[in-house]
Design a protein around this motif. Sequence first.
Motif, PDB file in Angstrom:
ATOM      1  N   SER A  89       0.022  20.442   0.652  1.00  5.76           N
ATOM      2  CA  SER A  89       0.531  19.333  -0.160  1.00  5.76           C
ATOM      3  C   SER A  89      -0.046  19.383  -1.568  1.00  5.76           C
ATOM      4  O   SER A  89      -1.097  19.990  -1.797  1.00  5.76           O
ATOM      5  CB  SER A  89       0.191  17.996   0.502  1.00  5.76           C
ATOM      6  OG  SER A  89      -1.202  17.765   0.480  1.00  5.76           O
ATOM      7  N   GLU A 148       3.755  12.130  -7.834  1.00  4.61           N
ATOM      8  CA  GLU A 148       4.412  11.419  -6.737  1.00  4.61           C
ATOM      9  C   GLU A 148       5.739  12.077  -6.378  1.00  4.61           C
ATOM     10  O   GLU A 148       6.110  12.149  -5.202  1.00  4.61           O
ATOM     11  CB  GLU A 148       4.627   9.960  -7.114  1.00  4.61           C
ATOM     12  CG  GLU A 148       3.348   9.149  -7.185  1.00  4.61           C
ATOM     13  CD  GLU A 148       3.620   7.676  -7.361  1.00  4.61           C
ATOM     14  OE1 GLU A 148       3.769   6.968  -6.351  1.00  4.61           O
ATOM     15  OE2 GLU A 148       3.703   7.237  -8.523  1.00  4.61           O
ATOM     16  N   LEU A 176       4.984  15.126  -4.400  1.00  3.11           N
ATOM     17  CA  LEU A 176       4.574  14.723  -3.054  1.00  3.11           C
ATOM     18  C   LEU A 176       5.788  14.322  -2.219  1.00  3.11           C
ATOM     19  O   LEU A 176       5.922  14.710  -1.050  1.00  3.11           O
ATOM     20  CB  LEU A 176       3.589  13.554  -3.157  1.00  3.11           C
ATOM     21  CG  LEU A 176       2.798  13.188  -1.909  1.00  3.11           C
ATOM     22  CD1 LEU A 176       1.713  14.228  -1.652  1.00  3.11           C
ATOM     23  CD2 LEU A 176       2.162  11.807  -2.080  1.00  3.11           C
ATOM     24  N   LEU A 215      -3.067  12.735  -1.312  1.00  3.13           N
ATOM     25  CA  LEU A 215      -2.481  11.436  -1.018  1.00  3.13           C
ATOM     26  C   LEU A 215      -1.698  11.518   0.283  1.00  3.13           C
ATOM     27  O   LEU A 215      -0.933  12.463   0.493  1.00  3.13           O
ATOM     28  CB  LEU A 215      -1.553  10.994  -2.152  1.00  3.13           C
ATOM     29  CG  LEU A 215      -2.182  10.805  -3.533  1.00  3.13           C
ATOM     30  CD1 LEU A 215      -1.131  10.313  -4.524  1.00  3.13           C
ATOM     31  CD2 LEU A 215      -3.353   9.843  -3.476  1.00  3.13           C
ATOM     32  N   ILE A 216      -1.889  10.510   1.143  1.00  3.71           N
ATOM     33  CA  ILE A 216      -1.173  10.449   2.416  1.00  3.71           C
ATOM     34  C   ILE A 216      -0.411   9.135   2.472  1.00  3.71           C
ATOM     35  O   ILE A 216      -0.999   8.057   2.335  1.00  3.71           O
ATOM     36  CB  ILE A 216      -2.145  10.546   3.607  1.00  3.71           C
ATOM     37  CG1 ILE A 216      -2.914  11.873   3.555  1.00  3.71           C
ATOM     38  CG2 ILE A 216      -1.387  10.418   4.927  1.00  3.71           C
ATOM     39  CD1 ILE A 216      -3.970  12.011   4.636  1.00  3.71           C
ATOM     40  N   ALA A 217       0.904   9.209   2.645  1.00  2.19           N
ATOM     41  CA  ALA A 217       1.727   8.006   2.733  1.00  2.19           C
ATOM     42  C   ALA A 217       1.441   7.276   4.041  1.00  2.19           C
ATOM     43  O   ALA A 217       1.194   7.905   5.076  1.00  2.19           O
ATOM     44  CB  ALA A 217       3.206   8.377   2.654  1.00  2.19           C
ATOM     45  N   THR A 275       0.857  -1.186   0.000  1.00  2.00           N
ATOM     46  CA  THR A 275       0.000   0.000   0.000  1.00  2.00           C
ATOM     47  C   THR A 275       0.890   1.232   0.000  1.00  2.00           C
ATOM     48  O   THR A 275       1.716   1.407   0.891  1.00  2.00           O
ATOM     49  CB  THR A 275      -0.909   0.018   1.240  1.00  2.00           C
ATOM     50  OG1 THR A 275      -1.588  -1.231   1.341  1.00  2.00           O
ATOM     51  CG2 THR A 275      -1.922   1.146   1.148  1.00  2.00           C
ATOM     52  N   ARG A 276       0.730   2.085  -1.009  1.00  2.00           N
ATOM     53  CA  ARG A 276       1.596   3.259  -1.145  1.00  2.00           C
ATOM     54  C   ARG A 276       0.959   4.533  -0.607  1.00  2.00           C
ATOM     55  O   ARG A 276       1.654   5.388  -0.065  1.00  2.00           O
ATOM     56  CB  ARG A 276       1.970   3.458  -2.617  1.00  2.00           C
ATOM     57  CG  ARG A 276       2.744   2.295  -3.225  1.00  2.00           C
ATOM     58  CD  ARG A 276       4.038   2.041  -2.488  1.00  2.00           C
ATOM     59  NE  ARG A 276       4.792   0.934  -3.085  1.00  2.00           N
ATOM     60  CZ  ARG A 276       5.903   0.443  -2.560  1.00  2.00           C
ATOM     61  NH1 ARG A 276       6.399   0.945  -1.441  1.00  2.00           N
ATOM     62  NH2 ARG A 276       6.525  -0.561  -3.144  1.00  2.00           N
ATOM     63  N   TYR A 277      -0.366   4.680  -0.776  1.00  2.00           N
ATOM     64  CA  TYR A 277      -1.025   5.910  -0.339  1.00  2.00           C
ATOM     65  C   TYR A 277      -2.456   5.636   0.104  1.00  2.00           C
ATOM     66  O   TYR A 277      -3.122   4.735  -0.406  1.00  2.00           O
ATOM     67  CB  TYR A 277      -1.098   6.944  -1.482  1.00  2.00           C
ATOM     68  CG  TYR A 277       0.214   7.261  -2.135  1.00  2.00           C
ATOM     69  CD1 TYR A 277       1.150   8.085  -1.509  1.00  2.00           C
ATOM     70  CD2 TYR A 277       0.523   6.746  -3.392  1.00  2.00           C
ATOM     71  CE1 TYR A 277       2.358   8.374  -2.119  1.00  2.00           C
ATOM     72  CE2 TYR A 277       1.729   7.033  -4.009  1.00  2.00           C
ATOM     73  CZ  TYR A 277       2.645   7.841  -3.368  1.00  2.00           C
ATOM     74  OH  TYR A 277       3.837   8.121  -3.967  1.00  2.00           O
TER      75      TYR A 277
END
Length: 255
Positions: free
Chosen positions: A80, A94, A97, A52-54, A35-37
């Motif tokens: 962001s 990305e 980000l 997007l939240i890491a 899972t990336r984001y």
Amino acid sequence: MLRSLKNTLGYVLLAEDGDIGRCQDFLFDDTDWVTRYMVADTGQWIPRRKVLIAPRFLSEPDWPAEKFPVRLTKSEIEGSPPLDIDLPVSRQHEEALADYFELPLWWAPGLTGDTADGDAVERGGSGVVAALIDAAAPEADDPHLRSLSEILGYTVDAHDGEAGNIADLMVDDDGWMIRYLVVDTGGWLPGRKVLLAPTWLQELNWPEKRAVVDLTREAIEASPEYEPERPIYRAYEASLHQGYGKHGYWESAEE
């Protein structure tokens, strides 16, 4: 602990200084199945905005209250890069980000989400992200970044016929690895769900919305039933892998 990704959709997101919206989706890469984001819908706070939240900024959810703490401030999230809701996530987005939050590029050579030596990059770092952006070859968009909402409902084919549909993804909340697909066997075995590891897939055909698993329907029928209301313990996983004649993902880590 293994958790359902689908069950967290709609959870309230709590930044360090207030409510920022709700969890709308998750993005993962279909090569490493990590899972990336999280896709956050900022709702009435910032209308028509998604960010997007890491996962490294996500804390343990409050499961009974359906709330997800985020280790960021509202100001950091507001500043962001906004996500274009009508386009696929691009590598350029990305990179922006990663530069903003001082994150490593997970697709850069030798990296899976951390720096090359395994240490997390802290916010306010020393320019390592800019160097990695120069080293990594960018693409117009990321063909391996997929969403939870996209894969739900995909048909799962065994060697000898359809085995069901993907109903959920189970993630290890320690490293955000996707360990299992939850497959609803539907009309074939009514009212039953089983777990299949993504590493057992022979093919994932995104245009046709089908996943081909390296198993027979007989093997799937004989596997231990998955009951969503029960936690997944290692004994269950061991029985699952043994029944399929597969090695457990935890075995290599213990060697």
